[in-house]
Design an enzyme around this catalytic site. Structure first.
Site, PDB file in Angstrom:
ATOM      1  N   ASP A 171      45.590  35.558  41.573  1.00 54.68           N
ATOM      2  CA  ASP A 171      44.823  34.398  41.100  1.00 54.68           C
ATOM      3  C   ASP A 171      44.384  33.517  42.265  1.00 54.68           C
ATOM      4  OD1 ASP A 171      44.658  34.812  38.395  1.00 54.68           O
ATOM      5  OD2 ASP A 171      46.289  33.457  37.853  1.00 54.68           O
ATOM      6  N   GLU A 200      50.706  38.352  40.188  1.00 55.51           N
ATOM      7  CA  GLU A 200      49.524  37.838  39.502  1.00 55.51           C
ATOM      8  C   GLU A 200      49.115  36.477  40.065  1.00 55.51           C
ATOM      9  OE1 GLU A 200      47.615  39.423  37.490  1.00 55.51           O
ATOM     10  OE2 GLU A 200      48.891  41.189  37.247  1.00 55.51           O
ATOM     11  N   HIS A 219      40.119  38.404  41.769  1.00 57.14           N
ATOM     12  CA  HIS A 219      41.533  38.560  41.388  1.00 57.14           C
ATOM     13  C   HIS A 219      41.937  40.024  41.495  1.00 57.14           C
ATOM     14  CE1 HIS A 219      45.105  38.009  38.613  1.00 57.14           C
ATOM     15  NE2 HIS A 219      44.814  39.284  38.372  1.00 57.14           N
ATOM     16  N   GLU A 220      41.110  40.913  40.928  1.00 59.74           N
ATOM     17  CA  GLU A 220      41.448  42.339  40.973  1.00 59.74           C
ATOM     18  C   GLU A 220      41.399  42.877  42.405  1.00 59.74           C
ATOM     19  OE1 GLU A 220      42.858  43.425  38.517  1.00 59.74           O
ATOM     20  OE2 GLU A 220      42.166  42.039  36.967  1.00 59.74           O
ATOM     21  N   HIS A 247      44.572  42.077  44.145  1.00 63.69           N
ATOM     22  CA  HIS A 247      45.736  42.907  43.828  1.00 63.69           C
ATOM     23  C   HIS A 247      45.940  44.013  44.871  1.00 63.69           C
ATOM     24  CE1 HIS A 247      47.565  41.383  40.274  1.00 63.69           C
ATOM     25  NE2 HIS A 247      46.495  41.495  39.512  1.00 63.69           N
TER      26      HIS A 247
END
Length: 642
Positions: free
Chosen positions: A554, A550, A490-491, A494
């Site tokens: 995800d 987000e 997930h990070e 980003h």
């Protein structure tokens, strides 16, 4: 995986509601503590950490000479914060001189003459200066101009006859009135002050960004010639303020919300001076309640409790812990990490990150909707991604500068924290024009969270999140990939979401995309917006634009973690998807869920668990989901970006 009795999984629900299948039985029994707005995965871990640390700090030896200097000062502040008898005796006395300073302010000329000291003293202004990395040259710190916060959580509360305004503003008003009376104002004075302050707040509201607008943080970058910026206000001397703080105003300032500053003369002028003073008085008073008596503390939490649905304020002991650890965040994090975080877990998680980066690289190299040049740039950015796991190498130097003054020497709790605010401001302001410290963490190691910093192209995983259910050496590899693996990916995602994708491998705001590829990405992002937008939840509806970055992260994180799990020799995708749903378990008050719907860039936990899995083909084969099942999403509706 072996499930405890409270975590009995209802496998009959897998095809209709994964979240309920995994968490339904837990939700039936879970109770929200009176001083919480929610309970569940993240919060439970946080509560456990809090319990362990408070127990440790209650049993510290009298001689702390074996601890580092910041920890010794933290222990002093913690003790000072716990002395509620003294805080009750002091009452409003610690803040009286500050209240008088605001009350006695005659005009803008007087404010401008003392504006540096005003700011360093922690007194509010209708705008702020801050120093941070220049978004287009992240090696160097630049000056930013920011906007003030509103009394209610977001601009949208003030618009279109929003019923939340009518519900919340009276609670806020009553709280402030009570606080003013506690600070020795008469009832009529208190009524006059709050109504005047609300008038100023209402003038600010139409001119600041909403949460949805702020979610596109690349639009914060609006560099201006400082001499042009200074012309915005004819009442506040913006040049003098900058000269006083920095010796000389810089040539350029970055304006985060130009609309506000274009309107500032209509908001801040001699006709509104009295309202501005009362607004500053209210803002300051609210900010101090946690450092004063128990009556101030309880009263000062009334509005936030109504906003989140918490039934009670936290205990005195807990409030003291959070106050002191909030000041010495890196110090407490360093203590936590060295005691509770092991090298084996660190090495294992770092290997998971490397595995995830390999998966991402393969996906980028094989991407079928990006052109060759953009793909190569994306792979380059991925190769430059910095990784930090556990805790920073050093405690932030600012925490070495905090020296606690005992109460007997005039050091009330408020006076100490106020002095630390001054030290912090001076320290950060002194960084203007200097190189950015790229080793500094924005989270302490005892924080149950993780983040990607686009200006540093860096991902950070504090030690606190590296626990079950997110991660455990006792869980299967597939379960770990469904937990911390998906968080890791997930990070990483980003770096390639609608915001992060506009920063290059060095963290600079820089368009490295071709126009055609950006259009392709925007079309996919629009599909993600549509997938979530308007889903009914907690009496409201999900805002797809607010949550898009987000949700993209995800989707990319879950998809890549899924592939990484399959690369392990003995993968079990059932374990993978079950733990994905488990980490998002949360039982929350309706008020808190409604608040998050309005301001949180994340989708509701239940939807994060349920909607994203529908985009993965492996979910359908793992649980034999067909078009007759509620978890089914037609292939042409499945959103696949990374």
């Amino acid at each position: 995986m072996v499930n405890t009795p409270k975590e009995v999984i209802d496998e009959s629900l897998f095809k209709d509601d994964l979240y309920q299948a995994v968490n339904g039985n837990w939700l039936k029994d879970a109770t929200i503590p009176d001083d919480h707005a929610s309970t569940g995965g993240f919060m439970d871990l946080n509560d456990n950490i809090e319990k362990n640390l408070m127990n440790d700090f209650d049993n510290l030896p009298k001689d702390l000479s074996s601890f580092n200097e910041p920890f010794q000062e933290f222990a002093k502040l913690y003790q000072l914060a716990q002395n509620f008898d003294q805080r009750d005796t002091d009452g409003a006395d610690p803040i009286k001189s500050f209240l008088n300073k605001i009350e006695n302010l005659k005009d803008f000329s007087e404010l401008n003459s003392q504006i540096k000291e005003w700011n360093l003293s922690g007194l509010p202004l209708p705008f702020n200066y801050s120093v941070d990395a220049d978004m287009k040259n992240t090696q160097i710190n630049a000056l930013y101009a920011g906007t003030p916060g509103l009394f209610l959580p977001d601009r949208t509360y003030y618009e279109n006859n929003n019923p939340a305004y009518d519900q919340l503003m009276p609670i806020f008003t009553n709280m402030v009135t009570s606080l003013l009376v506690l600070a020795d104002y008469s009832g009529s004075e208190a009524d006059e002050i709050i109504e005047s302050a609300k008038k100023f707040d209402a003038a600010i509201a139409p001119n600041v960004k909403s949460a949805e607008e702020s979610a596109d943080y690349t639009k914060m970058y609006n560099p201006m010639d400082f001499t042009e910026f200074a012309k915005y206000s004819s009442s506040i001397d913006l040049t003098k303020f900058a000269n006083d703080l920095f010796g000389k105003a810089p040539e350029q300032i970055i304006v985060t919300d130009p609309k506000y500053f274009e309107a500032i003369n209509n908001i801040v002028n001699p006709d509104t001076f009295s309202d501005l003073k009362n607004w500053m008085l209210v803002k300051f008073l609210i900010s101090t309640t946690g450092y004063l008596s128990e009556e101030f503390r309880q009263t000062g939490s009334t509005y936030s409790r109504a906003l989140s649905g918490r039934k009670a304020a936290s205990s005195q002991k807990k409030s003291a812990f959070y106050l002191a650890s909030g000041v010495f965040g890196q110090t407490v994090g360093d203590y936590y990490a060295h005691k509770y975080f092991g090298p084996k877990a660190k090495a294992d998680v770092e290997q998971m990150v490397r595995n995830m980066i390999k998966v991402y690289q393969q996906r980028l190299e094989n991407n079928d909707w990006l052109g060759k040049a953009t793909r190569e740039k994306a792979v380059l950015k991925l190769s430059k991604l910095e990784l930090h796991v556990g805790y920073p190498e050093k405690i932030d130097p600012i925490e070495y500068k905090y020296q606690v003054t005992p109460h007997g020497e005039g050091g009330t709790l408020f006076a100490n924290v106020n002095q630390f605010i001054r030290i912090t401001k001076e320290y950060r302001y002194a960084e203007l024009g200097k190189p950015v410290d790229r080793t500094r963490w924005d989270m302490s190691a005892n924080t149950v969270n993780a983040y990607y910093d686009p200006s540093k192209n860096m991902i950070v995983f504090p030690a606190a999140i590296l626990q079950a259910p997110f991660y455990s050496l006792e869980q299967s590899a597939s379960a770990n990939y469904g937990g911390i693996g998906a968080v890791i990916a997930h990070e990483i995602s980003h770096a390639f979401d609608n915001n992060g994708s506009q920063f290059d491998e060095f963290g600079n705001l820089n368009n490295w995309w071709t126009d055609e590829d950006r259009k392709s990405f925007d079309k996919l992002a629009d599909k993600m917006i549509a997938e979530f937008d308007g889903i009914p939840f907690a009496g409201g509806k999900v805002n797809g634009k607010l949550t898009v970055s987000e949700n993209i992260a995800d989707a990319g994180g879950l998809s890549c973690a899924n592939e990484a799990a399959k690369n392990e020799g003995d993968y079990d995708l059932k374990d993978f998807f079950i733990n994905w749903a488990r980490v998002w378990r949360m039982k929350a008050t309706k008020e808190y869920m409604q608040l998050l719907l309005n301001i949180d860039v994340h989708a509701p936990h239940e939807l994060r668990a349920n909607v994203q899995v529908k985009n993965l083909d492996d979910f359908y084969t793992t649980f034999n989901v067909s078009s007759n099942d509620k978890m089914y999403l037609p292939e042409d509706k499945r959103v696949k970006i990374w």
